[in-house]
Design a protein around this motif. Structure first.
Motif, PDB file in Angstrom:
ATOM      1  N   SER A 107      28.260  98.820  89.733  1.00  0.00           N
ATOM      2  CA  SER A 107      29.227  98.126  90.592  1.00  0.00           C
ATOM      3  C   SER A 107      30.635  98.080  90.017  1.00  0.00           C
ATOM      4  CB  SER A 107      28.731  96.693  90.855  1.00  0.00           C
ATOM      5  OG  SER A 107      27.422  96.675  91.366  1.00  0.00           O
ATOM      6  N   TYR A 108      30.973  98.955  89.083  1.00  0.00           N
ATOM      7  CA  TYR A 108      32.269  98.860  88.408  1.00  0.00           C
ATOM      8  C   TYR A 108      33.456  98.966  89.371  1.00  0.00           C
ATOM      9  CZ  TYR A 108      32.662 103.958  88.735  1.00  0.00           C
ATOM     10  OH  TYR A 108      32.754 105.246  89.192  1.00  0.00           O
ATOM     11  N   TYR A 116      38.022  98.035  80.103  1.00  0.00           N
ATOM     12  CA  TYR A 116      37.329  99.287  79.787  1.00  0.00           C
ATOM     13  C   TYR A 116      35.879  99.195  80.258  1.00  0.00           C
ATOM     14  CZ  TYR A 116      41.243  98.949  76.536  1.00  0.00           C
ATOM     15  OH  TYR A 116      42.477  98.735  75.994  1.00  0.00           O
ATOM     16  N   PHE A 117      35.488 100.143  81.072  1.00  0.00           N
ATOM     17  CA  PHE A 117      34.089 100.233  81.497  1.00  0.00           C
ATOM     18  C   PHE A 117      33.390 101.293  80.644  1.00  0.00           C
ATOM     19  CE2 PHE A 117      35.889  98.401  85.407  1.00  0.00           C
ATOM     20  CZ  PHE A 117      34.984  97.367  85.610  1.00  0.00           C
ATOM     21  N   ILE A 118      32.423 100.860  79.838  1.00  0.00           N
ATOM     22  CA  ILE A 118      31.654 101.777  78.988  1.00  0.00           C
ATOM     23  C   ILE A 118      30.259 101.829  79.598  1.00  0.00           C
ATOM     24  CG2 ILE A 118      30.991 102.336  76.632  1.00  0.00           C
ATOM     25  CD1 ILE A 118      33.113 100.320  75.689  1.00  0.00           C
ATOM     26  N   PRO A 138      42.597 104.447  74.626  1.00  0.00           N
ATOM     27  CA  PRO A 138      41.315 104.336  75.338  1.00  0.00           C
ATOM     28  C   PRO A 138      41.472 104.541  76.834  1.00  0.00           C
ATOM     29  CG  PRO A 138      42.144 102.156  74.788  1.00  0.00           C
ATOM     30  CD  PRO A 138      43.068 103.147  74.125  1.00  0.00           C
ATOM     31  N   ALA A 139      40.467 105.146  77.462  1.00  0.00           N
ATOM     32  CA  ALA A 139      40.457 105.343  78.911  1.00  0.00           C
ATOM     33  C   ALA A 139      39.887 104.100  79.592  1.00  0.00           C
ATOM     34  CB  ALA A 139      39.626 106.569  79.260  1.00  0.00           C
ATOM     35  N   HIS A 140      40.055 104.039  80.904  1.00  0.00           N
ATOM     36  CA  HIS A 140      39.547 102.887  81.647  1.00  0.00           C
ATOM     37  C   HIS A 140      38.041 102.981  81.874  1.00  0.00           C
ATOM     38  CE1 HIS A 140      39.402  99.531  84.360  1.00  0.00           C
ATOM     39  NE2 HIS A 140      39.150 100.272  85.435  1.00  0.00           N
ATOM     40  N   ILE A 141      37.537 104.200  82.072  1.00  0.00           N
ATOM     41  CA  ILE A 141      36.118 104.376  82.401  1.00  0.00           C
ATOM     42  C   ILE A 141      35.507 105.457  81.512  1.00  0.00           C
ATOM     43  CG2 ILE A 141      34.452 105.017  84.187  1.00  0.00           C
ATOM     44  CD1 ILE A 141      36.448 104.047  86.267  1.00  0.00           C
TER      45      ILE A 141
END
Length: 580
Positions: A107-108, A116-118, A138-141
């Motif tokens: 559900s990101y 940051y979604f890891i 760092p990237a967002h996803i």
């Protein structure tokens, strides 16, 4: 400077699985530790300063957040409210948030406030994030299509929790399931080909748990423990040797598919290892429905006889059941009740079907235009639907409430527990030492349950268990203690629904009365105030009567209806002050 990482595990809501009302008897704060975050801690660079706060056992303070360079969150969808609250607090403190786990992974796109979604499996995505984070870009996803080799997965960090807070420890052996049930999101997350740790890894993790001083129940968290029958036999033989060497400090429970009953060697090995319980996804006794939801394994095997076979080995069967499938007919509710009773399944977790993001069910309902809202993830005591069912919604909810009320009626619960005990061999397991804590837990439960509203049923059950199933009396006590949680949460669920329905009717009558007066042009401010106060008093009287029955009926539920009445009253006051 050493990086400071705060791992936060959101609070679990009150559900049948939380065992909130049974934990007080054993003097514990939660059922299990957050194994996912403990594994994340092991994947992160070991030179980092890492702390873990499980909100189910400890409060999160502002100073904890301010200490951290970054906060890592992992959550299931059922924890989304607590998850959102933690994210908000981190945002207010100006501390970045990284999130992963089942809920963010599915559900990101609709989650806000996370930097940051890891996502997916951390063995792959966490190192990528760490490298970019340390380099300042760092990237967002972060996502990964590939699945990690679990033989390379590090052992969870059991050293960052206090094992005394939990009734059970958790160890993972495999990920993935060979089956593809329409409503299940496991294969989306972990795939259909089971991936396993080596027996050496698993035994090493048992050693780690043992060295913490923990003794007792260990949950093997695999979604299907026998997904690879050849490998699980090898593992079980190693566990049996370890248990013998260490004088059986652990008992085990796990999840499996119904074909376990056909695996005689595995069942016998599980008994040698001291497995006491297994969860099976039974779902429904209706074969047409099982075929429709692609759960053919439950059609190929006689489910009732399979359950009896597993119980005859001395292993308790707990099962999941669902109502609300498209093929359910009006008699499904009574059929579920009858099957659960006849099968002797004390812990029958029954819920209304939920369409979880990423499942085949979700995609089908989306195509058909039948989705209503995001799933709460909790279908065991949730009376709301997130899709348009084939059966009339009110009939479905009423039927579900009937099933809950029946199966968690103390009389029915104790009857099917005795049915289960009648199938358990007296010499089912190696006899364990009775510890001081066990006696204290029994004393606390005895005092509470004896003087409860179902005290007579409880004492009658204990008497029969002591008389006819003496060798399994400790097992009977354990199931009775869990029953207290089930009885309480069932009464709470049904009482809350009754209160909400009543309060909604009062609010609707209040608004209707004002509307009629407005249409006739005779409404006055004093009349608005009078109606408003009368409506509030009606709801308060109902609330007080319900809290006599169930002390945990939410104050916030009551306040919500008071706010609605105030909002309606204010709207009519404005209408009088500024007529159109």
């Amino acid at each position: 400077m050493k990086k400071r990482i705060l791992l936060v595990y959101p609070e679990n809501p009150l559900t049948y699985w939380s065992f909130k009302y049974a934990l007080k008897f054993v003097n514990k704060k939660a059922a299990m530790p957050p194994l996912g975050l403990m594994t994340v801690a092991a994947i992160l660079p070991q030179e980092y300063d890492i702390r873990l706060i499980d909100l189910n056992v400890k409060q999160l303070h502002d100073k904890d957040i301010e200490w951290a360079d970054i906060v890592f969150l992992s959550a299931m969808i059922v924890q989304k409210d607590s998850f959102s609250e933690v994210v908000k607090r981190c945002n207010n403190a100006g501390v970045p948030v990284a999130a992963g786990g089942p809920y963010p992974s599915s559900s990101y796109e609709i989650i806000s406030g996370v930097d940051y979604f890891i996502l997916d499996e951390g063995e792959i995505t966490i190192p990528r994030f760490v490298q970019d984070w340390e380099n300042g870009n760092p990237a967002h996803i972060y996502r990964a299509d590939e699945k990690p080799d679990l033989s390379l997965s590090p052992a969870p960090r059991y050293d960052i929790i206090d094992v005394n807070n939990y009734t059970s420890m958790a160890i993972q052996n495999s990920r993935g399931c060979p089956f593809s049930c329409e409503f299940c999101d496991i294969i989306k997350m972990f795939g259909r080909k089971p991936r396993l740790k080596t027996p050496g890894q698993f035994i090493a993790e048992m050693d780690t748990v043992y060295n913490t001083g923990f003794r007792g129940s260990v949950f093997i968290v695999d979604d299907n423990f026998i997904g690879n029958t050849r490998e699980v036999k090898i593992l079980l033989k190693e566990i049996a040797l370890w248990q013998t060497k260490h004088f059986y400090p652990f008992t085990f429970y796990t999840e499996s598919s119904i074909n376990l009953a056909a695996e005689e060697e595995i069942l016998d090995l599980m008994v040698q290892c001291c497995f006491t319980m297994v969860f099976l996804g039974v779902e429904t006794p209706d074969e047409n429905t099982l075929t429709a939801i692609n759960k053919g394994q439950n059609v190929r095997f006689n489910v009732f006889e399979s359950i009896k076979k597993i119980q005859s080995k001395g292993i308790e069967v707990t099962s999941g059941f669902i109502v609300g499938f498209d093929t359910d007919t009006d008699d499904i509710f009574q059929r579920q009740i009858d099957f659960i009773q006849r099968a002797g399944i004390p812990m029958a977790m029954i819920g209304i079907l939920m369409a979880l993001p990423g499942t085949e069910l979700y995609r089908r309902l989306e195509r058909e235009g039948r989705l209503l809202d995001e799933s709460s993830g909790n279908n065991t005591n949730n009376l709301e639907l997130n899709f348009i069912p084939v059966m009339e919604a009110s009939k479905l909810v009423a039927g579900y409430k009937k099933v809950l009320g029946e199966i968690y009626n103390p009389k029915k619960y104790f009857e099917r527990t005795l049915t289960f005990l009648s199938r358990v061999p007296a010499d089912k397991h190696i006899v364990h030492r009775v510890e001081k804590g066990d006696l204290a837990a029994f004393g606390r439960s005895f005092l509470t349950q004896t003087f409860s509203r179902y005290g007579f049923r409880y004492l009658s059950f204990l008497f029969k268990a002591a008389l006819f199933y003496t060798d399994n009396f400790a097992l009977a006590v354990n199931i009775a203690v869990k029953g207290h949680h089930f009885f309480t949460i069932t009464r709470l669920t049904l009482a809350t629904d009754e209160f909400n329905s009543y309060a909604a009717r009062v609010t609707a009558r209040f608004e209707s009365r004002l509307m009629k007066k407005t249409e006739r042009g005779r409404i006055i401010p004093a009349y608005i105030n009078l109606c408003s106060e009368l409506a509030k008093k009606q709801i308060m009287r109902k609330y007080r009567s319900m809290t006599i029955i169930v002390h945990d009926l939410s104050w916030y539920e009551y306040q919500e209806f008071i706010r609605k009445i105030d909002a309606v009253a204010e709207a009519y006051r404005l209408m009088v002050a500024f007529p159109v």
